[in-house]
Design an enzyme around this catalytic site. Structure first.
Site, PDB file in Angstrom:
ATOM      1  N   ASN A 173       0.502  -1.669  -0.045  1.00 35.19           N
ATOM      2  CA  ASN A 173       0.348   0.028  -0.109  1.00 35.19           C
ATOM      3  C   ASN A 173       0.627   1.373   0.205  1.00 35.19           C
ATOM      4  OD1 ASN A 173      -1.746  -2.120  -0.202  1.00 35.19           O
ATOM      5  ND2 ASN A 173      -2.384  -0.935   1.719  1.00 35.19           N
TER       6      ASN A 173
ATOM      7  N   SER B 186      -7.719   6.405   0.631  1.00 31.76           N
ATOM      8  CA  SER B 186      -8.398   5.793   1.561  1.00 31.76           C
ATOM      9  C   SER B 186      -9.025   6.904   2.290  1.00 31.76           C
ATOM     10  CB  SER B 186      -8.577   4.243   2.112  1.00 31.76           C
ATOM     11  OG  SER B 186      -9.688   4.065   2.651  1.00 31.76           O
TER      12      SER B 186
ATOM     13  N   TYR C   1      -3.691  -1.268   7.435  1.00 32.23           N
ATOM     14  CA  TYR C   1      -4.117  -0.561   6.417  1.00 32.23           C
ATOM     15  C   TYR C   1      -4.513   1.059   6.483  1.00 32.23           C
ATOM     16  CZ  TYR C   1      -8.147   0.032   2.764  1.00 32.23           C
ATOM     17  OH  TYR C   1      -8.184   0.540   0.940  1.00 32.23           O
TER      18      TYR C   1
ATOM     19  N   LYS D  49      -2.644   4.001   4.405  1.00 28.75           N
ATOM     20  CA  LYS D  49      -3.048   4.950   3.531  1.00 28.75           C
ATOM     21  C   LYS D  49      -2.664   6.804   3.874  1.00 28.75           C
ATOM     22  CE  LYS D  49      -5.056   2.229   0.796  1.00 28.75           C
ATOM     23  NZ  LYS D  49      -4.811   1.978  -0.897  1.00 28.75           N
TER      24      LYS D  49
HETATM   25  P1  NAP Z   1      -9.608  -5.209  -4.934  1.00 33.73           P
HETATM   26  O1  NAP Z   1     -10.958  -5.561  -5.822  1.00 33.73           O
HETATM   27  O2  NAP Z   1      -9.017  -6.041  -4.375  1.00 33.73           O
HETATM   28  O3  NAP Z   1      -8.324  -5.586  -6.299  1.00 33.73           O
HETATM   29  C1  NAP Z   1      -6.384  -5.055  -5.884  1.00 33.73           C
HETATM   30  C2  NAP Z   1      -6.244  -4.601  -7.406  1.00 33.73           C
HETATM   31  O4  NAP Z   1      -4.548  -4.459  -6.700  1.00 33.73           O
HETATM   32  C3  NAP Z   1      -5.872  -6.183  -8.355  1.00 33.73           C
HETATM   33  O5  NAP Z   1      -5.852  -6.076  -8.834  1.00 33.73           O
HETATM   34  C4  NAP Z   1      -5.007  -7.269  -7.706  1.00 33.73           C
HETATM   35  O6  NAP Z   1      -4.238  -7.992  -8.008  1.00 33.73           O
HETATM   36  C5  NAP Z   1      -3.829  -6.582  -7.289  1.00 33.73           C
HETATM   37  N1  NAP Z   1      -2.931  -5.969  -6.499  1.00 33.73           N
HETATM   38  C6  NAP Z   1      -3.080  -6.320  -5.030  1.00 33.73           C
HETATM   39  N2  NAP Z   1      -1.619  -6.614  -4.140  1.00 33.73           N
HETATM   40  C7  NAP Z   1      -0.402  -6.285  -5.373  1.00 33.73           C
HETATM   41  C8  NAP Z   1       0.704  -6.171  -6.041  1.00 33.73           C
HETATM   42  N3  NAP Z   1       1.240  -5.890  -4.734  1.00 33.73           N
HETATM   43  N4  NAP Z   1       1.300  -5.873  -6.776  1.00 33.73           N
HETATM   44  C9  NAP Z   1       1.014  -5.278  -7.976  1.00 33.73           C
HETATM   45  N5  NAP Z   1      -0.842  -5.527  -7.867  1.00 33.73           N
HETATM   46  C10 NAP Z   1      -1.225  -5.569  -6.328  1.00 33.73           C
HETATM   47  O7  NAP Z   1      -9.761  -3.685  -4.384  1.00 33.73           O
HETATM   48  P2  NAP Z   1      -9.765  -2.271  -5.128  1.00 33.73           P
HETATM   49  O8  NAP Z   1     -11.484  -2.764  -3.877  1.00 33.73           O
HETATM   50  O9  NAP Z   1     -10.693  -2.190  -6.506  1.00 33.73           O
HETATM   51  O10 NAP Z   1      -9.071  -1.673  -4.340  1.00 33.73           O
HETATM   52  C11 NAP Z   1      -8.138  -0.741  -5.075  1.00 33.73           C
HETATM   53  C12 NAP Z   1      -7.667   0.283  -4.530  1.00 33.73           C
HETATM   54  O11 NAP Z   1      -8.424   1.412  -3.846  1.00 33.73           O
HETATM   55  C13 NAP Z   1      -6.745   0.525  -3.081  1.00 33.73           C
HETATM   56  O12 NAP Z   1      -5.407   0.807  -3.323  1.00 33.73           O
HETATM   57  C14 NAP Z   1      -7.727  -0.024  -2.186  1.00 33.73           C
HETATM   58  O13 NAP Z   1      -6.645   0.397  -0.881  1.00 33.73           O
HETATM   59  C15 NAP Z   1      -8.414   1.258  -2.221  1.00 33.73           C
HETATM   60  N6  NAP Z   1      -9.653   1.264  -1.744  1.00 33.73           N
HETATM   61  C16 NAP Z   1     -10.507   0.390  -1.527  1.00 33.73           C
HETATM   62  C17 NAP Z   1     -11.906   0.384  -1.193  1.00 33.73           C
HETATM   63  C18 NAP Z   1     -12.799  -0.030  -1.062  1.00 33.73           C
HETATM   64  O14 NAP Z   1     -14.540   0.003  -0.648  1.00 33.73           O
HETATM   65  N7  NAP Z   1     -12.801  -1.466  -1.746  1.00 33.73           N
HETATM   66  C19 NAP Z   1     -12.088   2.239  -0.153  1.00 33.73           C
HETATM   67  C20 NAP Z   1     -10.952   2.541   0.099  1.00 33.73           C
HETATM   68  C21 NAP Z   1     -10.028   2.898  -1.125  1.00 33.73           C
HETATM   69  P3  NAP Z   1      -3.926  -9.423  -8.708  1.00 33.73           P
HETATM   70  O15 NAP Z   1      -5.569  -9.485  -8.046  1.00 33.73           O
HETATM   71  O16 NAP Z   1      -3.583  -9.934  -9.630  1.00 33.73           O
HETATM   72  O17 NAP Z   1      -3.134  -9.801  -7.346  1.00 33.73           O
END
Ligand code: NAP
Length: 246
Positions: free
Chosen positions: A114, A142, A157, A161
């Site tokens: 992160n 986030s 986490y 962030k």
């Molecule tokens: P997600 O559906 O879990 O997708 C995460 C993505 O990151 C996947 O494509 C995964 O790829 C990739 N990933 C994880 N670790 C990695 C690494 N070390 N190197 C390269 N790729 C990696 O998550 P999301 O909800 O879309 O979240 C995306 C971003 O938004 C994150 O930074 C998260 O913290 C932030 N965010 C999300 C929320 C929420 O409610 N969902 C809220 C606030 C912020 P693989 O599966 O191929 O490993």
């Protein structure tokens, strides 16, 4: 098409928010590097969808927490498309655990993807962008990184962030005036990340009574990377459906 001919690297774009970002930039004419760590099928599906819609994209496996992988990610972007105009630092992980049970490795694992991943990718992108005298970096943080909006079960986490938000401002100063660096801080977004009973309860209690959509986060990234945001750097757009107002 606002990004015609530009090149966008979107980390973690095999699904969720990153996928929506990759698809939106491609729809606006960008050639997109779809990065993933494990989910090759997901990344290839995203690429196929973009190509089927008349766009250009490649999938590159790279763990953003590994310097050699990150170096290779940007080398492959340069080899395929010749430059990088936009980096969206989206890859992230959320591994909830009660504070008293956390190990040092739990904390490091979260920070490595992160925060360290964001810094390593920004460094590679900055080298290319500074040489060309232009570029945009958008970091997905986030709302949990703002003030005390993290939850007890997600302390590493939220802290990672908060680090991304601090880094965004400092990097914006370091790379000005030609490279702009901004952040988006979403609340609860409709992806696979973070689903739990606690999550469902919070979602129904937010003032807008709904989840943020991945496409809405992608639109904010598009704006921050566009000419319309040419006077904006070191800034954070919060998209939390009113979560902080509760
Ligand atoms: P997600 O559906 O879990 O997708 C995460 C993505 O990151 C996947 O494509 C995964 O790829 C990739 N990933 C994880 N670790 C990695 C690494 N070390 N190197 C390269 N790729 C990696 O998550 P999301 O909800 O879309 O979240 C995306 C971003 O938004 C994150 O930074 C998260 O913290 C932030 N965010 C999300 C929320 C929420 O409610 N969902 C809220 C606030 C912020 P693989 O599966 O191929 O490993």
């Amino acid at each position: 098409m606002a990004f015609h001919g530009e090149v966008a690297v979107v980390t973690g774009s095999s699904r969720g928010i990153g996928r929506a970002v990759a698809e939106l930039f491609a729809a606006e004419g960008a050639r997109v590097v779809v990065n993933y760590r494990c989910d090759q099928d997901g990344a290839e599906q995203v690429v196929r969808g973009i190509v089927a819609s008349g766009g250009e994209a490649i999938a590159v496996r790279a763990d953003v927490a590994e310097p050699e992988d990150v170096e290779r990610l940007f080398k492959e972007a340069l080899a395929a498309y010749g430059t990088v105009d936009v980096l969206v630092n989206n890859a992230g992980i959320l591994e909830p655990k009660p504070f008293l049970e956390l190990t040092k490795q739990d904390i490091l694992t979260t920070f490595e993807t992160n925060f360290v991943g964001v810094a390593l990718c920004a460094q590679q992108a900055a080298r290319i962008m500074l040489e060309r005298g232009r570029g945009r970096i958008v970091n997905i943080a986030s709302v949990s990184g703002l003030d005390n909006f993290g939850t007890a079960g997600n302390m590493p986490y939220a802290a990672s962030k908060a680090a991304v938000l601090n880094f965004t401002g400092v990097l914006a100063k370091a790379l000005a005036p030609h490279v702009l660096v901004n952040a988006v801080a979403p609340g609860f977004v409709e992806t696979g990340m973070g689903h739990s009973p606690e999550y469902e309860a919070v979602v129904t209690a937010v003032p807008l009574g709904r989840l943020v959509q991945p496409r809405e986060v992608a639109e904010a990234c598009l704006f921050l990377a566009s000419a319309k945001a040419g006077a904006t750097t070191g800034e954070t757009i919060v998209m939390d459906a009113g979560f902080r107002l509760r």
